[in-house]
Design a protein around this motif. Structure first.
Motif, PDB file in Angstrom:
ATOM      1  N   PRO A   1      42.385  43.899  38.781  1.00 28.24           N
ATOM      2  CA  PRO A   1      42.462  43.668  37.331  1.00 28.24           C
ATOM      3  C   PRO A   1      42.082  44.927  36.565  1.00 28.24           C
ATOM      4  O   PRO A   1      41.165  45.657  36.954  1.00 28.24           O
ATOM      5  N   PRO A   2      42.768  45.215  35.468  1.00 28.06           N
ATOM      6  CA  PRO A   2      42.460  46.428  34.692  1.00 28.06           C
ATOM      7  C   PRO A   2      41.102  46.317  34.033  1.00 28.06           C
ATOM      8  O   PRO A   2      40.558  45.218  33.866  1.00 28.06           O
ATOM      9  N   PRO A   3      40.502  47.444  33.629  1.00 22.99           N
ATOM     10  CA  PRO A   3      39.201  47.406  32.954  1.00 22.99           C
ATOM     11  C   PRO A   3      39.273  46.611  31.655  1.00 22.99           C
ATOM     12  O   PRO A   3      40.336  46.406  31.072  1.00 22.99           O
ATOM     13  N   SER A   4      38.109  46.178  31.207  1.00 25.88           N
ATOM     14  CA  SER A   4      38.037  45.385  29.988  1.00 25.88           C
ATOM     15  C   SER A   4      38.492  46.223  28.796  1.00 25.88           C
ATOM     16  O   SER A   4      38.204  47.421  28.714  1.00 25.88           O
ATOM     17  N   PRO A   5      39.212  45.612  27.863  1.00 21.80           N
ATOM     18  CA  PRO A   5      39.672  46.367  26.675  1.00 21.80           C
ATOM     19  C   PRO A   5      38.494  46.790  25.806  1.00 21.80           C
ATOM     20  O   PRO A   5      37.484  46.082  25.712  1.00 21.80           O
ATOM     21  N   ARG A   6      38.636  47.945  25.143  1.00 23.47           N
ATOM     22  CA  ARG A   6      37.595  48.480  24.281  1.00 23.47           C
ATOM     23  C   ARG A   6      37.900  48.088  22.837  1.00 23.47           C
ATOM     24  O   ARG A   6      38.824  48.583  22.211  1.00 23.47           O
ATOM     25  N   ARG A   7      37.100  47.145  22.312  1.00 26.05           N
ATOM     26  CA  ARG A   7      37.276  46.720  20.921  1.00 26.05           C
ATOM     27  C   ARG A   7      36.033  46.971  20.086  1.00 26.05           C
ATOM     28  O   ARG A   7      35.965  46.549  18.932  1.00 26.05           O
TER      29      ARG A   7
ATOM     30  N   THR B   1      31.468  49.051  35.869  1.00 30.76           N
ATOM     31  CA  THR B   1      32.245  49.887  36.780  1.00 30.76           C
ATOM     32  C   THR B   1      33.698  49.933  36.342  1.00 30.76           C
ATOM     33  O   THR B   1      34.324  48.906  36.088  1.00 30.76           O
ATOM     34  N   GLU B   2      34.236  51.152  36.252  1.00 31.91           N
ATOM     35  CA  GLU B   2      35.626  51.330  35.859  1.00 31.91           C
ATOM     36  C   GLU B   2      36.567  51.276  37.059  1.00 31.91           C
ATOM     37  O   GLU B   2      37.653  50.725  36.984  1.00 31.91           O
ATOM     38  N   ASP B   3      36.130  51.860  38.196  1.00 33.50           N
ATOM     39  CA  ASP B   3      36.983  51.961  39.384  1.00 33.50           C
ATOM     40  C   ASP B   3      36.411  51.075  40.480  1.00 33.50           C
ATOM     41  O   ASP B   3      35.325  51.343  41.009  1.00 33.50           O
ATOM     42  N   LEU B   4      37.129  50.005  40.787  1.00 28.95           N
ATOM     43  CA  LEU B   4      36.672  49.082  41.835  1.00 28.95           C
ATOM     44  C   LEU B   4      37.189  49.468  43.207  1.00 28.95           C
ATOM     45  O   LEU B   4      36.801  48.846  44.197  1.00 28.95           O
ATOM     46  N   SER B   5      38.058  50.462  43.292  1.00 27.84           N
ATOM     47  CA  SER B   5      38.654  50.788  44.586  1.00 27.84           C
ATOM     48  C   SER B   5      37.611  51.309  45.555  1.00 27.84           C
ATOM     49  O   SER B   5      37.682  51.054  46.758  1.00 27.84           O
ATOM     50  N   LEU B   6      36.595  52.040  45.049  1.00 32.04           N
ATOM     51  CA  LEU B   6      35.556  52.543  45.946  1.00 32.04           C
ATOM     52  C   LEU B   6      34.714  51.409  46.512  1.00 32.04           C
ATOM     53  O   LEU B   6      34.301  51.436  47.669  1.00 32.04           O
ATOM     54  N   LEU B   7      34.462  50.394  45.685  1.00 34.38           N
ATOM     55  CA  LEU B   7      33.672  49.266  46.172  1.00 34.38           C
ATOM     56  C   LEU B   7      34.447  48.402  47.144  1.00 34.38           C
ATOM     57  O   LEU B   7      33.865  47.753  48.009  1.00 34.38           O
ATOM     58  N   LEU B   8      35.772  48.378  47.000  1.00 33.57           N
ATOM     59  CA  LEU B   8      36.585  47.564  47.907  1.00 33.57           C
ATOM     60  C   LEU B   8      36.922  48.281  49.194  1.00 33.57           C
ATOM     61  O   LEU B   8      37.450  47.683  50.116  1.00 33.57           O
ATOM     62  N   SER B   9      36.633  49.607  49.293  1.00 36.30           N
ATOM     63  CA  SER B   9      36.952  50.362  50.500  1.00 36.30           C
ATOM     64  C   SER B   9      35.916  50.059  51.572  1.00 36.30           C
ATOM     65  O   SER B   9      34.739  49.870  51.283  1.00 36.30           O
TER      66      SER B   9
END
Length: 1036
Positions: free
Chosen positions: A595-601, A554-562
């Motif tokens: 926390p920001p999304p995990s970095p893409r490496r 999940t990229e956006d946690l704001s919907l889950l925290l609402s």
């Protein structure tokens, strides 16, 4: 008795106190009250009030030995009293002998019969703990006799003066009320006689009031004129009113109350009826008490009795209306009393029903902790109460509907909370430093080939293990049938099915007159709704699990925290269905600072929401095997439900769930497996194996690493540990060829990477501690400080690393790889014939390459040495026969001794193959060097023969067929390059040449040792001696 009276009078515990009691510090001298007169207060006129006899002294002691509260008032509880059973003279003395702390007032009152907190059980267990049955029966008789004596005297006193008390009290109250507040309505005097009871009925009130012209409201003058107040001259002013008007007023007020025959008769009838119908007035109090104590059986019994009484009163009134007959006073009293009683009971029952409805909606399953002592479930008890009392709505249907709503919100809330917690942990872990190769190797060493984790090892870092444990815990809270949400869903359906089939209703009541029987059967529409609701709950669980494993993180946690929008039943839903509440302190997160999304490496774990960042394949395989077992078992449980068995799409969806979770798990593990194989060279720490000194620990660690993965992958692919019910549909299908081929390719490819890593690691150049990034290599040490023994390894020496790697490759080829291939074929029912041949070929190629890498420098140097020695102008002796071999031969032998020492102290099994190979190559160097000369005379021929024979005889133990052939080719070459006379003379001088060779072998033993001791040092003494002894064996 005198001593007890003394103790009670002075309120002390012992007749010989040692200190002043603390509770008497704030008291006055009450015991001397009446003996020492109090100073009189000066009053105007010196007259004493006429009401002084009515004044009460709150400090006057009326009961000897009575206690006093903090406010100074007596509570009529004595500090000590005689045993009510007549056995002991003092209760407190008995308790003190038994060590009971009677100084505590609350505890002491529990032993005193005069206290309201008296405890019979505690009294008998302490005071009469050793009394026999006969003594207790005698005490009971004594107690009964004393009660009868007191009751008889009290009864006589009350009966003889009761009517006087009542009339005097009523007259005083009415006169006082009329004098202070004239004109207020009087309730009339109470009845002349009342039953002997300490409590009065709540319904004992007057139902008729005075009215008409004699009512106080009928007067047209100011009622305040009759008040004895200062404004009315204390009653003098109304006297001036004409006496006739005053007399009429008095007659109107007091006439009916004092002399009315009709009023008297009515009151007698009322009291008689009240006495006869006393049970009507007791029902309301009984129901109130039953509700408080939650004695539901008594509540239903009293409510049933009240309802029958109400029905009887209603029938009586209806019959009178139909017959148009006049009701008697007793009938009117019964109807009115019953109506008031029924009205009060209905109010209580309505409030009670609302409370039961509320509790019923909040009662959930307690299957795993209920049925103790045969008690029914709480919801069954509440449903039974509602059915007994009678309700319009079906409590069974209402409860099932509330359970469905509760489970639906709980599933949604739990999944969303778990997603947030897992993703937060993933994001925090992704920003941590990636583990080094040495750290990864330390975790890879913790695996065991049978799939277990070593006791003192950790298969991954603590944070990764914590995240895996949290993921498993979250899924267990959802999918477990023992305490999980799925267990509640299954119980919900089993309970609903028992109601649908009518089994659960067999123990439920039908209500008063069977009026609740209609609620025992669910409607067809309700049954259909229950089936669809259970399917909806199962689908919700399945879809959430499937999305968790198949969707990207999940990229956006704001919907889950609402918070979730409220529903009509939101107050009854769990808190987890709204805003997630994190149970782990580390998971506490600011909604405004997510926390920001995990970095893409480009790492493989970025595609899997269920895979912790930087997790290795061991921890992934270990926990995913447990998770897949949990998912498969849950799917089997859901498939065993009746509504799922009858639905083909439901079964197919469960198969899809297991298959998708399995496929995603295998993909993630194979990706991590590939990465771990690249780092597996870090497993080589250049330490010898305990059971195989010629090998390092690398082969056994590779066996444990790959064996651990194969065992857990077998559990994942075939879900071998999943449990299902015997009647459940088989939803665990065999793995697809795609998955098997994926594991097969990764297994073979991983072996290739491991072998190449071993080669690169052995051939790598030595690094200093500053240049070593992973800490895998050991810095070079001073050779003089080394002790060459079989247990030490100089990892800084390239030749040593190559020798150990050659030995490890042989161990892999002969033992480890066949075992791993056999394990793979057994676990996955596949044959790896081609792959096994390919692995053996690769091992052979790597072995040959490393072998050449080790011997090529020696062969090249020896070839140069031999060519320079034979090609030297001083090589050929001037006279025959020669007396000694040339120096280059001794240098070749010395280099072979050094090689022998290095190999035998590093890997003993490699000694013979390497020395044989070197002998073959050295003889070829002799052959090529001899070809450089055009001709040989007798002296040169004998010198060449002596050099070759001395080398060949010294290394006779390592002679091979190829070496013998090369030696023969040398002699043929020499024969072709000499003349006939020299050849003939050589035959005659062979015996002399043999004697020279024998003396050379004997003399070389000591000389070679001295040379080695001078060149190498004392530390090599033992190893060189061993080598020399082995080399000298060829002379015997």
């Amino acid at each position: 008795m005198a001593q007890n009276a003394l103790l009670n009078h002075y309120k002390i515990d012992t007749p010989f106190p040692t200190e002043w009691p603390a509770d008497k510090d704030g008291e006055d001298s009450d015991d001397e009250e009446g003996l020492i007169p109090e100073p009189r207060s000066v009053q105007l006129g010196g007259a004493k009030s006429r009401y002084s006899v009515l004044e009460r002294n709150p400090k006057r002691t009326s009961v000897p030995g009575a206690e006093r509260t903090k406010d100074g008032f007596e509570n009529l509880v004595q500090r000590d009293e005689q045993d009510p059973l007549g056995k002991n003279t003092s209760v407190m003395q008995v308790l003190r002998r038994k060590g009971v702390p009677v100084e505590d007032g609350k505890l002491r009152n529990r032993y005193l019969l005069s206290s309201t907190t008296f405890s019979p059980l505690l009294f008998l267990s302490e005071v009469h703990s050793d009394a026999s049955t006969k003594e207790l029966m005698d005490g009971l008789g004594h107690l009964s006799q004393s009660i009868e004596q007191k009751s008889a005297s009290l009864k006589i006193l009350v009966e003889s003066n009761f009517e006087k008390f009542v009339r005097a009290k009523a007259t005083i109250d009415n006169v006082y009320r009329e004098m202070v507040n004239p004109g207020q309505e009087s309730e009339g005097p109470p009845s002349a006689r009342r039953p002997h009871s300490r409590q009065t009925s709540r319904q004992s009130a007057h139902f008729r009031k005075t009215s008409g012209p004699f009512s106080p409201q009928g007067g047209g003058f100011d009622k305040r004129k009759n008040a004895l107040v200062k404004e009315q001259e204390y009653g003098i002013l109304p006297i001036k009113v004409p006496l006739l008007e005053l007399k009429a007023k008095v007659d109107d007020v007091w006439g009916p109350a004092l002399g009315g025959r009709e009023r008297e008769d009515y009151l007698k009838v009322f009291m008689t009826g009240t006495e006869q119908k006393r049970n009507i007035f007791d029902i309301g109090a009984n129901i109130t008490e039953s509700i408080k104590r939650r004695e539901y059986e008594m509540l239903v019994e009293e409510y049933t009795k009240a309802k029958h009484m109400a029905d009887d009163a209603r029938t009586l009134m209806e019959n009178a209306q139909q017959n148009k007959s006049q009701l008697s006073d007793a009938d009117v009293l019964q109807i009115v009393s019953t109506a008031r009683m029924w009205s009060d009971i209905e109010d209580q029952i309505d409030v009670f029903k609302r409370d039961v409805w509320r509790r019923l909606a909040g009662v959930h399953f307690s299957k795993h902790g209920s049925h103790e002592d045969g008690k029914p479930e709480e919801y069954m008890e509440l449903i039974g109460i509602l059915l007994e009392l009678g309700v319009e709505d079906n409590p069974i249907w209402v409860w099932l509907l509330s359970q469905y709503d509760y489970l639906k919100h709980k599933i949604l809330g739990t999944f969303e909370r778990s997603k947030v917690e897992i993703e937060i942990l993933r994001r925090r872990l992704s920003y941590a430093e990636k583990p080094s190769s040495s750290q990864t190797a330390a975790h890879l060493k913790s695996a065991h080939a049978d799939g277990r984790v070593k006791r003192d090892g950790a298969i991954d870092s603590s944070k990764v293990i914590e995240l895996w444990e949290h993921i498993y815990t979250c899924l267990s809270a959802i999918l477990s049938t023992e305490g999980g949400i799925l267990g509640e869903v299954i119980e919900f359906w089993e309970t609903a099915q028992s109601f649908i089939e009518g089994k659960a209703q067999s123990s439920l009541p039908v209500g008063i007159d069977g009026k609740s029987r209609e609620h025992h059967r669910l409607s067809m529409g309700g049954v259909k709704d229950l089936n669809s609701g259970a399917q909806d709950l199962m689908t919700q669980i399945r879809d959430n699990i499937l999305f968790f494993f198949t969707d990207l993180p999940t990229e956006d946690l704001s919907l889950l925290l609402s918070p979730i929008p409220p529903t009509p039943l939101t107050p009854k839903t769990p808190k987890s269905a709204t805003v997630p509440s994190f149970g782990i302190p580390r998971l506490a997160v600011d909604v405004n600072n997510i926390p920001p999304p995990s970095p893409r490496r480009g790492d493989s774990w970025e595609k899997y929401a269920f895979w912790p960042p930087y997790s290795n394949s061991l921890s992934g395989a270990h926990y995913l095997s447990k998770i897949l077992h949990l998912v498969a078992t849950a799917a089997c449980e859901m498939a065993s439900l009746k509504f799922a068995e009858d639905s083909r799409p439901a079964v197919d969806s469960l198969k899809l769930l297991v298959g998708s979770v399995r496929e995603r798990s295998i993909q993630a593990i194979c990706a991590a497996w590939n990465s771990d194989c690249e780092d597996s060279k870090a497993l080589e720490d250049w330490t010898r194996a305990f059971d195989r000194p010629d090998l390092t620990n690398l082969p056994s660690r590779l066996m444990d690493f790959h064996g651990f993965l194969l065992v857990n992958l077998q559990k994942i692919l075939y879900v071998s540990e999943a449990t299902k019910r015997p009647t459940s549909t088989d939803i665990i299908v065999p793995p697809s060829n795609k998955l098997l081929q994926m594991v097969r390719s990764q297994f073979v490819g991983g072996i290739y990477k491991v072998i190449n890593g071993m080669k690169d690691h052995a051939e790598s150049s030595t690094k200093t501690p500053d240049d070593s990034a992973d800490g895998l290599t050991t810095p070079a040490r001073d050779p003089s400080s080394l002790s060459i023994t079989s247990s030490s390894i100089d990892a800084s020496n390239r030749n040593v690393r190559i020798l150990l790697t050659l030995s490890n490759i042989q161990g892999l080829r002969n033992d480890i790889m066949p075992h791993l291939i056999s394990m793979f074929e057994t676990n996955f029912s596949l044959t790896l014939t081609e792959e096994a041949d390919s692995i053996r070929d690769v091992l052979g190629q790597i072995d040959a390459r490393l072998f050449q890498s080790y011997v090529a420098p020696m062969i090249g140097e020896t070839d140069k040495l031999v060519r320079a020695g034979i090609g030297s102008p001083t090589w050929a002796p001037k006279t025959a026969p020669p007396l000694d071999a040339k120096p280059y031969v001794y240098k070749v032998l010395l280099s072979l001794v050094l090689v022998h020492t290095e190999i035998s102290t590093t890997s003993q099994p490699l000694t013979s193959p390497i020395l044989k190979h070197l002998l073959e190559k050295y003889l070829l160097s002799f052959f090529e060097a001899f070809k450089l000369r055009t001709e040989y005379n007798l002296a040169a021929l004998m010198q060449a023969t002596l050099d070759v024979e001395f080398l060949a005889q010294t290394l006779a133990n390592y002679t091979t067929e190829k070496a013998s052939k090369t030696q023969g080719d040398i002699y043929i070459l020499l024969d072709t390059l000499t003349d006939k006379d020299a050849r003939f003379q050589l035959q005659s001088g062979l015996q002399q040449l043999r004697q020279i060779l024998k003396s050379l072998r004997e003399g070389t033993r000591t000389e070679l040792y001295v040379i080695l001791k001078t060149i190498i040092g004392q530390n090599w003494k033992l190893s060189v001696l061993q080598c020399l002894l082995q080399a000298s064996a060829c002379y015997d």
